[in-house]
Design a protein around this motif. Structure first.
Motif, PDB file in Angstrom:
ATOM      1  N   ILE A   1      33.284 111.096   4.499  1.00 58.61           N
ATOM      2  CA  ILE A   1      31.922 110.727   4.064  1.00 58.61           C
ATOM      3  C   ILE A   1      30.901 111.141   5.126  1.00 58.61           C
ATOM      4  O   ILE A   1      29.824 111.648   4.806  1.00 58.61           O
ATOM      5  CB  ILE A   1      31.846 109.214   3.771  1.00 58.61           C
ATOM      6  CG1 ILE A   1      32.662 108.890   2.518  1.00 58.61           C
ATOM      7  CG2 ILE A   1      30.400 108.762   3.596  1.00 58.61           C
ATOM      8  CD1 ILE A   1      32.800 107.416   2.221  1.00 58.61           C
TER       9      ILE A   1
ATOM     10  N   ASN B   1      29.766 109.832  -7.941  1.00 61.50           N
ATOM     11  CA  ASN B   1      30.844 110.830  -7.850  1.00 61.50           C
ATOM     12  C   ASN B   1      32.214 110.221  -7.561  1.00 61.50           C
ATOM     13  O   ASN B   1      33.210 110.615  -8.162  1.00 61.50           O
ATOM     14  CB  ASN B   1      30.515 111.870  -6.775  1.00 61.50           C
ATOM     15  CG  ASN B   1      29.552 112.920  -7.282  1.00 61.50           C
ATOM     16  OD1 ASN B   1      29.654 113.370  -8.410  1.00 61.50           O
ATOM     17  ND2 ASN B   1      28.597 113.298  -6.453  1.00 61.50           N
TER      18      ASN B   1
ATOM     19  N   GLU C   1      24.110 109.380  -5.574  1.00 61.57           N
ATOM     20  CA  GLU C   1      24.970 110.435  -6.118  1.00 61.57           C
ATOM     21  C   GLU C   1      26.419 110.242  -5.661  1.00 61.57           C
ATOM     22  O   GLU C   1      27.362 110.442  -6.425  1.00 61.57           O
ATOM     23  CB  GLU C   1      24.446 111.801  -5.661  1.00 61.57           C
ATOM     24  CG  GLU C   1      25.223 112.966  -6.260  1.00 61.57           C
ATOM     25  CD  GLU C   1      24.793 114.307  -5.701  1.00 61.57           C
ATOM     26  OE1 GLU C   1      25.322 115.323  -6.162  1.00 61.57           O
ATOM     27  OE2 GLU C   1      23.942 114.325  -4.780  1.00 61.57           O
ATOM     28  N   ARG C   2      26.586 109.812  -4.400  1.00 63.24           N
ATOM     29  CA  ARG C   2      27.934 109.594  -3.869  1.00 63.24           C
ATOM     30  C   ARG C   2      28.667 108.514  -4.675  1.00 63.24           C
ATOM     31  O   ARG C   2      29.844 108.652  -5.002  1.00 63.24           O
ATOM     32  CB  ARG C   2      27.841 109.200  -2.396  1.00 63.24           C
ATOM     33  CG  ARG C   2      29.188 109.006  -1.710  1.00 63.24           C
ATOM     34  CD  ARG C   2      29.039 108.874  -0.215  1.00 63.24           C
ATOM     35  NE  ARG C   2      28.600 110.112   0.379  1.00 63.24           N
ATOM     36  CZ  ARG C   2      27.421 110.331   0.915  1.00 63.24           C
ATOM     37  NH1 ARG C   2      26.533 109.355   0.960  1.00 63.24           N
ATOM     38  NH2 ARG C   2      27.100 111.505   1.412  1.00 63.24           N
TER      39      ARG C   2
ATOM     40  N   ARG D   1      35.661 116.185  -3.460  1.00 61.46           N
ATOM     41  CA  ARG D   1      35.232 114.943  -4.100  1.00 61.46           C
ATOM     42  C   ARG D   1      36.258 114.438  -5.113  1.00 61.46           C
ATOM     43  O   ARG D   1      36.399 113.230  -5.311  1.00 61.46           O
ATOM     44  CB  ARG D   1      33.882 115.146  -4.797  1.00 61.46           C
ATOM     45  CG  ARG D   1      32.708 115.245  -3.821  1.00 61.46           C
ATOM     46  CD  ARG D   1      31.408 115.419  -4.567  1.00 61.46           C
ATOM     47  NE  ARG D   1      30.262 115.278  -3.682  1.00 61.46           N
ATOM     48  CZ  ARG D   1      28.997 115.380  -4.089  1.00 61.46           C
ATOM     49  NH1 ARG D   1      28.737 115.649  -5.360  1.00 61.46           N
ATOM     50  NH2 ARG D   1      27.996 115.231  -3.236  1.00 61.46           N
TER      51      ARG D   1
ATOM     52  N   GLU E   1      30.373 114.776   4.873  1.00 63.07           N
ATOM     53  CA  GLU E   1      29.527 115.096   3.718  1.00 63.07           C
ATOM     54  C   GLU E   1      28.061 114.793   4.024  1.00 63.07           C
ATOM     55  O   GLU E   1      27.168 115.534   3.620  1.00 63.07           O
ATOM     56  CB  GLU E   1      29.992 114.305   2.491  1.00 63.07           C
ATOM     57  CG  GLU E   1      29.294 114.755   1.212  1.00 63.07           C
ATOM     58  CD  GLU E   1      29.790 114.029  -0.014  1.00 63.07           C
ATOM     59  OE1 GLU E   1      29.993 114.680  -1.052  1.00 63.07           O
ATOM     60  OE2 GLU E   1      29.969 112.786   0.051  1.00 63.07           O
ATOM     61  N   ARG E   2      27.800 113.701   4.744  1.00 61.11           N
ATOM     62  CA  ARG E   2      26.416 113.358   5.106  1.00 61.11           C
ATOM     63  C   ARG E   2      25.799 114.402   6.030  1.00 61.11           C
ATOM     64  O   ARG E   2      24.582 114.591   6.032  1.00 61.11           O
ATOM     65  CB  ARG E   2      26.389 111.991   5.788  1.00 61.11           C
ATOM     66  CG  ARG E   2      26.468 110.819   4.824  1.00 61.11           C
ATOM     67  CD  ARG E   2      26.551 109.502   5.543  1.00 61.11           C
ATOM     68  NE  ARG E   2      26.586 108.374   4.622  1.00 61.11           N
ATOM     69  CZ  ARG E   2      27.072 107.177   4.906  1.00 61.11           C
ATOM     70  NH1 ARG E   2      27.578 106.938   6.124  1.00 61.11           N
ATOM     71  NH2 ARG E   2      27.052 106.221   4.005  1.00 61.11           N
TER      72      ARG E   2
ATOM     73  N   GLU F   1      21.163 110.742  -2.123  1.00 60.19           N
ATOM     74  CA  GLU F   1      22.529 111.180  -1.785  1.00 60.19           C
ATOM     75  C   GLU F   1      23.523 110.039  -1.957  1.00 60.19           C
ATOM     76  O   GLU F   1      24.632 110.240  -2.481  1.00 60.19           O
ATOM     77  CB  GLU F   1      22.566 111.691  -0.334  1.00 60.19           C
ATOM     78  CG  GLU F   1      21.953 113.058  -0.143  1.00 60.19           C
ATOM     79  CD  GLU F   1      21.918 113.463   1.330  1.00 60.19           C
ATOM     80  OE1 GLU F   1      22.377 112.656   2.188  1.00 60.19           O
ATOM     81  OE2 GLU F   1      21.437 114.568   1.627  1.00 60.19           O
ATOM     82  N   GLU F   2      23.152 108.844  -1.502  1.00 66.27           N
ATOM     83  CA  GLU F   2      24.070 107.709  -1.613  1.00 66.27           C
ATOM     84  C   GLU F   2      24.281 107.313  -3.071  1.00 66.27           C
ATOM     85  O   GLU F   2      25.397 106.951  -3.466  1.00 66.27           O
ATOM     86  CB  GLU F   2      23.538 106.510  -0.815  1.00 66.27           C
ATOM     87  CG  GLU F   2      23.504 106.719   0.695  1.00 66.27           C
ATOM     88  CD  GLU F   2      24.863 107.048   1.289  1.00 66.27           C
ATOM     89  OE1 GLU F   2      25.898 106.645   0.716  1.00 66.27           O
ATOM     90  OE2 GLU F   2      24.913 107.726   2.339  1.00 66.27           O
TER      91      GLU F   2
END
Length: 736
Positions: A166, A244, A240-241, A177, A169-170, A237-238
């Protein structure tokens, strides 16, 4: 033979039958061996040669013959053995293969569980519920959790691997994923507590630390707009994370972390940031940045109230500077236009950036009400703005745009605490427009009156409507006059009289003026006609409110039509009888008051391009020693020349005081009427409550002064409308 002989009597009847089946003790061991072998084959991926029907029958028979405990305990032992083997395989996986191996073994375990559950279905349905055992599938999950997930060699490694991925990815790396989703789902399938304790809780703690450091770095090197973009990006982003590969319930938790660390903890610094904070965004019309600030700050406690407070403070300070700016106050039209521009600006901000938030709209309204009323001349200036627009400013503008302008004026009008002061000035300005015929549209005038009536009631506009009625009646009167006397008038000048009802029109001191000999007989004829058709009425000529059109021929035969005031007409007509007049002679002949005569002569002799007279000596001001004569050299490109009277657009100080005094006088009966209405309803009321009630009743017209209310109470007591209570002097009683 008889029938009885044919029937046989039943001698024996079965009451119960007990049958004991003896099972070979070796049967259970033998059957379990078969089932154990099958389970081993399933785990070893060799299930294709197995007969599931036969295996199901074997498991069924074991349960039926009371060997359920042996079957269940054997299952636990076998699964435990295989999972221990699985654990060792996973532990030995190196680097990036660790998660792949874990996911592969988890998939295999689930497939094995499905087949084993099918074989042991009868045990699942009968033995397990009656003996309070864990069902087969749940048992498999629990064993996986205890042996694999809680393995000392796997547990920490799994968490660190997930958190590291993670983090990568950040920082912009692309990760698998799909694999993350499978591993996270495994934790969720093992139960909420496993997901939360083994992953979510450490994930949130690490995220908080990550965003705490990152926000500190960003706020040191970014301006407010850039910072908000980064915060918004991280938040998205969070979200979306989560969509996902995390549990949907994690969204609110991780977004709360981002909101707290990146927004709430830096809220005040962001809105107050020099050269880029909220005030700078407002000044530079950065609607996108403002919208981003609104959407982010609304997520945190007190976020919107912080934005609202800073906006309100800035707006009040800006508005205060605007209404007290000496340069702006010099031009009432520009003054009001600046107010409207400011209102349009913030309306657009609230609409485009703040989602038309009612709390921001309320803050905007309270701010405008605050600073507009800081300038006591705001009611006058708003009326002057209307006057300018309805005289010329809206000429050629579409009806729709006229309505928009009038609505904006009404919006400012609502902010006024002294609406009755506006009414005074508006009546004066409307009277001048109507009497001079300078209004661009009667429809526009009536539209504004309808809006004022809707806002303040019939009483507010009754006199204004009466003015329009007088204008229409005057037209009919003049038609009647010329119908009755048209043949007698010959070559007399054309007369147009507006008969104004006292009380409907603003009171103005009548300026005495001797009319020229050419006009006096005509005016007297009209007086006789009017009084002959209307009984019980009295006419007073308001010469200061009239105009005249004069045809003039100058020295070189230059001909013009001059539009002048009544007083200017009286002065100019004198020069048909003599070439030169001194100031004293003009004053004696016309009997115009000195102040009015000086303004009149100044406009005739001292205004460049309009100086139809000349004076000796030449100067900008009028003196009582001056001598006046016709300017034979007067020329103009226009045939029709309008000569205005030199007068300030705004009131002089004495005029302002007089207007204020008239307003205060008009308020007295309104305050008394409100007191009587309240006391008639309540009968007995104390002083403070009367003040409150009166202020509340009159707030739509003006802000009543407590001192004046007290004086009106005393006046009503003197006239025996009220009386003081015998024991409590602050208590009043209504006298019927």
């Amino acid at each position: 033979m008889s029938n009885n002989n044919n029937q046989k009597k039943r001698v024996f009847q079965i009451e119960a039958f007990k049958h004991k089946v003896v099972v070979d003790p070796k049967y259970a061991d033998k059957t379990w061996k078969i089932l154990e072998h099958a389970i081993n084959e399933i785990y070893n991926h060799n299930a294709s040669g197995l007969s599931f029907e036969e295996l199901y029958r074997n498991a069924y028979n074991m349960v039926l013959h009371k060997f359920g405990e042996k079957l269940y305990s054997g299952l636990v032992s076998t699964m435990t053995y295989h999972l221990n083997e699985t654990s060792r395989c996973i532990e030995s996986a190196q680097g990036g293969l660790f998660l792949e191996e874990l996911n592969k073994k988890w998939t295999d375990h689930n497939k094995a569980l499905e087949m084993i559950r099918d074989i042991l279905m009868y045990m699942d349905r009968t033995y397990i519920p009656s003996n309070r055992k864990t069902p087969v599938h749940e048992l498999g999950l629990n064993l996986w959790r205890d042996i694999i997930i809680h393995s000392p060699q796997i547990e920490t490694r799994l968490l660190n691997t997930l958190l590291e991925l993670i983090l990568r990815e950040r920082t912009g790396e692309v990760i698998n994923r799909g694999l993350m989703r499978s591993i996270i789902k495994m934790l969720m399938d093992l139960g909420p507590s496993v997901y939360q304790e083994q992953f979510e809780k450490p994930f949130l703690e690490l995220s908080a630390e990550f965003y705490r450091c990152e926000s500190q770095k960003f706020i040191e090197c970014c301006d407010c707009g850039q910072y908000l973009k980064k915060a918004e990006k991280r938040l998205n982003e969070e979200i979306e994370r989560v969509s996902n590969y995390l549990d949907t319930k994690s969204e609110i938790r991780i977004t709360s972390v981002v909101e707290k660390e990146m927004i709430a903890n830096h809220m005040l610094r962001l809105v107050n940031m020099d050269n880029s904070g909220l005030v700078s965004m407002l000044l530079d019309d950065k609607y996108e940045d403002l919208g981003r600030m609104y959407s982010l700050f609304r997520r945190v406690p007190d976020g919107l109230s912080t934005v609202r407070d800073v906006m309100t403070s800035h707006l009040r300070e800006t508005g205060k500077q605007l209404v007290t700016d000496p340069e702006k106050v010099k031009d009432p039209v520009e003054f009001v236009q600046c107010l409207l521009n400011e209102k349009d600006k913030y309306d657009k901000v609230i609409n485009l950036a703040f989602s038309n938030d009612k709390t921001f709209q309320n803050a905007l309204n309270s701010s405008f009400e605050f600073f507009i009323n800081l300038n006591p001349r705001s009611p006058e200036f708003i009326s002057l703005y209307v006057d300018d627009k309805l005289r010329k400013g809206l000429k050629g503008v579409s009806e729709e745009d006229v309505e928009i302008t009038l609505d904006k004026v009404m919006m400012l009008f609502r902010y006024l605490q002294e609406k009755d002061v506006f009414e005074k000035y508006y009546k004066q300005h409307l009277a001048k427009r109507l009497l001079s015929g300078k209004t661009i549209s009667d429809d526009a005038e009536r539209s504004l009156i309808v809006k004022l009536k809707t806002e303040c009631g019939y009483q507010f506009t009754s006199k204004l409507e009466g003015m329009f009625t007088d204008m229409k009646t005057s037209q009919d009167t003049m038609q009647g006059f010329y119908a009755a006397h048209g043949g007698e008038l010959g070559d007399s000048p054309t007369l147009a009289v507006q008969v104004l009802t006292t009380g409907s029109w603003p009171t103005q001191p009548s300026v005495t003026c001797n009319l020229p000999a050419e006009m006096s007989p005509l005016c007297e004829k009209f007086r006789s006609y009017y009084l002959g058709t209307h009984t019980g009425r009295r006419l007073t000529w308001q010469t200061n409110m009239g105009t005249a059109d004069l045809k003039a021929t100058f020295g070189k035969g230059q001909k013009h039509e001059l539009n002048v005031s009544t007083c200017q007409m009286c002065v100019l007509m004198l020069f048909n009888n003599a070439e030169r007049y001194s100031y004293k002679e003009i004053e004696q002949a016309t009997e115009i008051p000195s102040a009015d005569l000086k303004r009149c002569l100044q406009s005739l002799a001292c205004v460049k391009g309009k100086n139809v007279l000349r004076k000796d000596p030449m100067s900008k001001d009028i003196s009582e020693e001056d001598v006046f004569f016709v300017n034979d050299n007067f020329t103009s490109k226009l045939y029709k020349v309008k000569i205005g009277t030199v007068v300030a657009q705004k009131e002089s100080e004495p005029e302002k005081q007089e207007t204020r005094q008239r307003v205060e006088e008009d308020r007295k009966p309104q305050i008394e009427a409100a007191i009587v209405r309240i006391m008639k309803s309540r009968r007995v009321l104390d002083h403070n409550n009367i003040i409150t009630e009166v202020t509340k009743q009159l707030h739509s017209r003006f802000l009543a002064n407590p001192g004046e209310i007290k004086k009106r109470i005393e006046s009503l007591i003197e006239r025996e409308f009220l009386e003081r209570d015998g024991t409590d002097r602050h208590l009043y009683r209504y006298l019927a």
